[in-house]
Write a protein that holds these residues in place. Structure first.
Motif, PDB file in Angstrom:
ATOM      1  N   ALA A 191       2.213   1.954  -3.365  1.00  0.00           N
ATOM      2  CA  ALA A 191       1.222   2.518  -4.278  1.00  0.00           C
ATOM      3  C   ALA A 191       0.926   3.965  -3.925  1.00  0.00           C
ATOM      4  O   ALA A 191       0.664   4.794  -4.795  1.00  0.00           O
ATOM      5  CB  ALA A 191      -0.057   1.675  -4.212  1.00  0.00           C
ATOM      6  N   LEU A 192       0.970   4.286  -2.629  1.00  0.00           N
ATOM      7  CA  LEU A 192       0.631   5.647  -2.214  1.00  0.00           C
ATOM      8  C   LEU A 192       1.672   6.654  -2.657  1.00  0.00           C
ATOM      9  O   LEU A 192       1.338   7.766  -3.044  1.00  0.00           O
ATOM     10  CB  LEU A 192       0.477   5.708  -0.684  1.00  0.00           C
ATOM     11  CG  LEU A 192      -0.845   5.228  -0.122  1.00  0.00           C
ATOM     12  CD1 LEU A 192      -0.771   5.135   1.386  1.00  0.00           C
ATOM     13  CD2 LEU A 192      -1.974   6.171  -0.509  1.00  0.00           C
ATOM     14  N   LEU A 245       0.829  -1.201   0.000  1.00  0.00           N
ATOM     15  CA  LEU A 245       0.000   0.000   0.000  1.00  0.00           C
ATOM     16  C   LEU A 245       0.861   1.247   0.000  1.00  0.00           C
ATOM     17  O   LEU A 245       0.603   2.215  -0.715  1.00  0.00           O
ATOM     18  CB  LEU A 245      -0.894  -0.020   1.248  1.00  0.00           C
ATOM     19  CG  LEU A 245      -2.098   0.909   1.244  1.00  0.00           C
ATOM     20  CD1 LEU A 245      -2.974   0.633   0.062  1.00  0.00           C
ATOM     21  CD2 LEU A 245      -2.889   0.725   2.525  1.00  0.00           C
ATOM     22  N   ALA A 289      -5.291   2.200  -2.531  1.00  0.00           N
ATOM     23  CA  ALA A 289      -4.448   3.394  -2.396  1.00  0.00           C
ATOM     24  C   ALA A 289      -5.169   4.626  -2.911  1.00  0.00           C
ATOM     25  O   ALA A 289      -5.110   5.698  -2.295  1.00  0.00           O
ATOM     26  CB  ALA A 289      -3.148   3.190  -3.163  1.00  0.00           C
ATOM     27  N   THR A 306      -3.915  -0.996  -5.802  1.00  0.00           N
ATOM     28  CA  THR A 306      -4.013   0.344  -6.416  1.00  0.00           C
ATOM     29  C   THR A 306      -5.341   0.998  -6.067  1.00  0.00           C
ATOM     30  O   THR A 306      -5.393   2.189  -5.748  1.00  0.00           O
ATOM     31  CB  THR A 306      -3.905   0.231  -7.946  1.00  0.00           C
ATOM     32  OG1 THR A 306      -3.046  -0.834  -8.273  1.00  0.00           O
ATOM     33  CG2 THR A 306      -3.389   1.507  -8.545  1.00  0.00           C
TER      34      THR A 306
END
Lengths: 263, 184
Positions: B34-35, B31, B144, B141
């Motif tokens: 993705a962030l 996560l 996120a 994704t």
């Protein structure tokens, strides 16, 4: 803290003005921050207090919003132009997403509506059919009275009796034609057979009589449908009946037979 | 007992910080990756296993705009550690700066009571409850993206929307039949 927009660079004056605005805001923020740090921390551990806290904060926000007057972001037109353009583009893309979402929802609802309509039609048809059936039954009930029912049953019994007569006649004819009583052979040459047949006493009954005896016993005493095989029954007949399953031997007594189950 | 204070520090310029708290430390990684791909703002992702946070990082830690509790429904420990960590947060956080993220809700080995308990917790704190799928890249994704929307509001990037506002609109509510047995 809103970010500086990317794209074509702003003219110098605009940039300077923006920076100044930022500084002013930041100073304001620092002041507020210091005030916050100095203020007492509120300890609300119970959910009750938490909710009250939330309510207070929401009310404060609402008040601020109501008293706030809209003002220009900045005096400089370039800044306004850039900020406005960005916002418009963002808004457009968001609205497009909303549009596609709504369209998808609408299509889904349409599908559901069609399915439901089909279902409704089917149910309406079923209801119609059931109603007509009920009407029919009600009509019949009206027309029929005890007397007519009795007459119907009598007619049915007559028909059945006639049918049974014809069946028995047929059976008798067939048996007579194909399975007659064993006759005593008059030819003297066949001595063996004669001797065999001499054992046959004239009390041997025809197959039709055997069958009749079996049927009568089965109907009259269903708890004990067994007929005793004695020498009035010609053995080959008995053997034939047993072999074809028309008659069934008693489990313990080999001399008793009964009509086999045919239904 | 030092609690995390939402307004103790000044915010960074054009930056947003999020703290991902997860007992298993597994979904956090993907996560986080993705962030940080977000380009319009600088996203600062801090990872933690549970509260209390280590004291030595107190100075270097930026102001946390959003605390996300990641609860893996397949383990009871995950939920319990998240619950225990709640008391280390200042109450100011619960006005929209806390979010619950639940993974593995579709797994059949999950007892229904655990999901109900998470729901009750989120509803009692008036915090949004997100469901995420952590096994596929697409799922990560998506999760996120949703977190980023809430994060941007919490960090103040969206004009005219405060996190309290958003949380009032998106808080999770209990379905009215939560106490009745479900048709499973």
């Amino acid at each position: 803290m809103a970010g500086l927009e990317a794209g074509s660079p702003l003219p110098q004056a605009a940039q300077a003005e923006l920076l100044e605005l930022c500084e002013v805001q930041f100073a304001h923020l620092e002041k507020l921050q210091n005030e916050l740090l100095l203020s007492e921390p509120d300890l609300c551990d119970s959910p009750q207090e938490q909710i009250q806290n939330r309510l207070m904060v929401t009310e404060a926000e609402l008040k601020k919003r109501q008293t706030e007057e809209p003002k220009l972001l900045a005096e400089n037109p370039d800044v306004l132009f850039h900020a406005g353009k960005e916002e418009m583009l963002k808004l457009c893309s968001q609205l497009e997403t909303v549009l596609s979402c709504c369209e998808a929802k609408r299509d889904k609802l349409r599908e559901t509506k069609e399915l439901e309509q089909k279902w409704l039609e089917e149910k309406v048809q079923v209801l119609k059919a059931v109603k007509t059936h009920v009407e029919q039954l009600q009509k019949e009930k009206e027309n029929v009275s005890a007397l007519s029912m009795l007459q119907d049953i009598k007619e049915k019994i007559q028909k059945m009796k006639a049918y049974q007569e014809t069946l028995m006649e047929c059976l008798g004819d067939i048996l007579e034609k194909h399975i007659p009583l064993p006759q005593v052979e008059p030819e003297p040459s066949r001595r063996k057979k004669k001797s065999v047949e001499c054992e046959i006493t004239p009390e041997v009954v025809s197959l039709s009589e055997v069958l009749e005896a079996l049927m009568n016993k089965a109907l009259q005493s269903p708890h004990d449908p067994y007929v005793i095989v004695d020498n009035t029954f010609w053995p080959p007949y008995v053997e034939m009946l047993l072999r074809y399953g028309i008659a069934v031997r008693h489990q313990e007594n080999n001399f008793k037979i009964r009509l086999g189950a045919f239904f | 007992m030092s609690r995390l204070n939402p307004f103790a520090k000044l915010p960074g310029l054009n930056a947003a910080s999020v703290l991902l708290v997860e007992n298993e430390e597994h979904f956090q990684q993907s996560l986080a990756e993705a962030l940080v791909k977000e380009t319009s703002v600088t996203v600062n992702v801090r990872l933690a296993k549970s509260f209390p946070l280590p004291v030595e990082n107190d100075e270097s830690r930026p102001r946390i705009d959003l605390v996300v509790f990641i609860i893996n429904l397949t383990s009871e420990l995950s939920f319990q550690s998240a619950e225990a960590s709640l008391k280390y947060l200042e109450p100011g956080y619960f006005l929209g700066k806390v979010c619950f993220m639940v993974s593995n809700a579709r797994s059949s080995s999950v007892p229904a009571e655990r999901l109900d308990a998470v729901r009750r917790l989120a509803a009692s704190l008036h915090c949004p409850l997100l469901f995420a799928e952590d096994q596929t890249q697409q799922g990560v994704t998506n999760a996120a993206e949703r977190l980023l929307t809430i994060l941007k509001v919490a960090a103040g990037f969206v004009p005219f929307t405060t996190s309290l506002c958003l949380s009032n609109l998106t808080r999770s509510t209990l379905p009215p039949d939560i106490d009745q047995p479900s048709f499973d």
